[in-house]
Design an enzyme around this catalytic site. Structure first.
Site, PDB file in Angstrom:
ATOM      1  CD  GLU A  44     -13.889   5.918 -28.259  1.00 51.60           C
ATOM      2  OE1 GLU A  44     -13.615   6.979 -28.870  1.00 51.60           O
ATOM      3  OE2 GLU A  44     -13.427   5.644 -27.128  1.00 51.60           O
ATOM      4  CB  CYS A  53     -16.489  -1.974 -23.851  1.00 48.02           C
ATOM      5  SG  CYS A  53     -16.936  -0.563 -22.845  1.00 48.02           S
ATOM      6  CD  GLU A  55     -13.650  -4.905 -21.608  1.00 46.46           C
ATOM      7  OE1 GLU A  55     -13.976  -4.118 -22.521  1.00 46.46           O
ATOM      8  OE2 GLU A  55     -13.097  -4.532 -20.560  1.00 46.46           O
ATOM      9  CB  CYS A  89     -17.851  -5.033 -20.045  1.00 44.61           C
ATOM     10  SG  CYS A  89     -17.802  -4.064 -21.568  1.00 44.61           S
TER      11      CYS A  89
HETATM   12  N1  THU Z   1     -13.391   0.815 -22.742  1.00 42.45           N
HETATM   13  C1  THU Z   1     -13.298  -0.495 -23.118  1.00 42.45           C
HETATM   14  O1  THU Z   1     -13.373  -0.818 -24.303  1.00 42.45           O
HETATM   15  N2  THU Z   1     -13.135  -1.421 -22.147  1.00 42.45           N
HETATM   16  C2  THU Z   1     -12.940  -1.147 -20.823  1.00 42.45           C
HETATM   17  O2  THU Z   1     -12.771  -2.056 -20.007  1.00 42.45           O
HETATM   18  C3  THU Z   1     -12.920   0.249 -20.374  1.00 42.45           C
HETATM   19  C4  THU Z   1     -13.379   1.244 -21.366  1.00 42.45           C
HETATM   20  C5  THU Z   1     -13.494   1.847 -23.793  1.00 42.45           C
HETATM   21  C6  THU Z   1     -14.818   2.511 -23.933  1.00 42.45           C
HETATM   22  C7  THU Z   1     -14.418   3.821 -24.566  1.00 42.45           C
HETATM   23  O3  THU Z   1     -14.281   3.640 -25.970  1.00 42.45           O
HETATM   24  C8  THU Z   1     -13.035   4.111 -24.010  1.00 42.45           C
HETATM   25  O4  THU Z   1     -12.555   2.868 -23.522  1.00 42.45           O
HETATM   26  C9  THU Z   1     -13.032   5.136 -22.881  1.00 42.45           C
HETATM   27  O5  THU Z   1     -13.867   4.769 -21.854  1.00 42.45           O
END
Ligand code: THU
Length: 131
Positions: A44, A53, A55, A89
């Protein structure tokens, strides 16, 4: 690698997440056709929109190591029901495998299985004039 081991890799990657804004760490483990696994966690940023994310971080790790032959991805988060990848993603995963198998686990031991075809139909239709 068996399913449980792949899920455990995603959970281990989750422990490395940088998620001070959402407090929602996510891990991903992307398996190649020969069983090699590349992991990712969400990264983040204070400006929120720059967040990556788990993925997509896993995809970047794999592609930058010269691998694109993906077979499955496992993701892990601490939710009541297993999560599914966000729209961005889904599109990035579809670039390499439009019917990629997705295993999503929560920390309660539930594992849900999806096909990317169901989560993102017509991933390339209409883009760059593709039929
Ligand atoms: N996030 C992911 O890394 N993968 C997902 O499949 C859903 C969301 C992360 C993005 C962000 O840092 C946090 O989860 C909240 O959305």
């Amino acid at each position: 690698m068996d399913t449980i081991a792949l899920v455990e890799s995603a959970k281990a990657a989750r422990a490395l997440a940088h998620a001070p804004y959402s407090n929602f760490p996510v891990g991903a483990a992307l398996e190649c056709s020969d069983g090699t696994v590349f992991t990712g966690c969400n990264v983040e940023n204070l400006s929120f929109g720059l967040t990556m994310c788990a993925e997509r971080v896993a995809v970047g790790n794999a592609v930058s190591a010269g691998r694109r032959d993906f077979r499955r991805i496992a993701i892990a988060a601490d939710t009541d029901a297993p999560i599914s990848p966000c729209g961005a993603c889904r599109q990035v995963l579809a670039e390499f495998h439009p019917s990629l198998q997705i295993l999503s686990a929560n920390l309660k031991g539930q594992i849900e299985e999806f096909s990317l075809t169901d989560l993102l139909p017509r991933a390339s239709t209409g883009i760059l004039n593709r039929p």
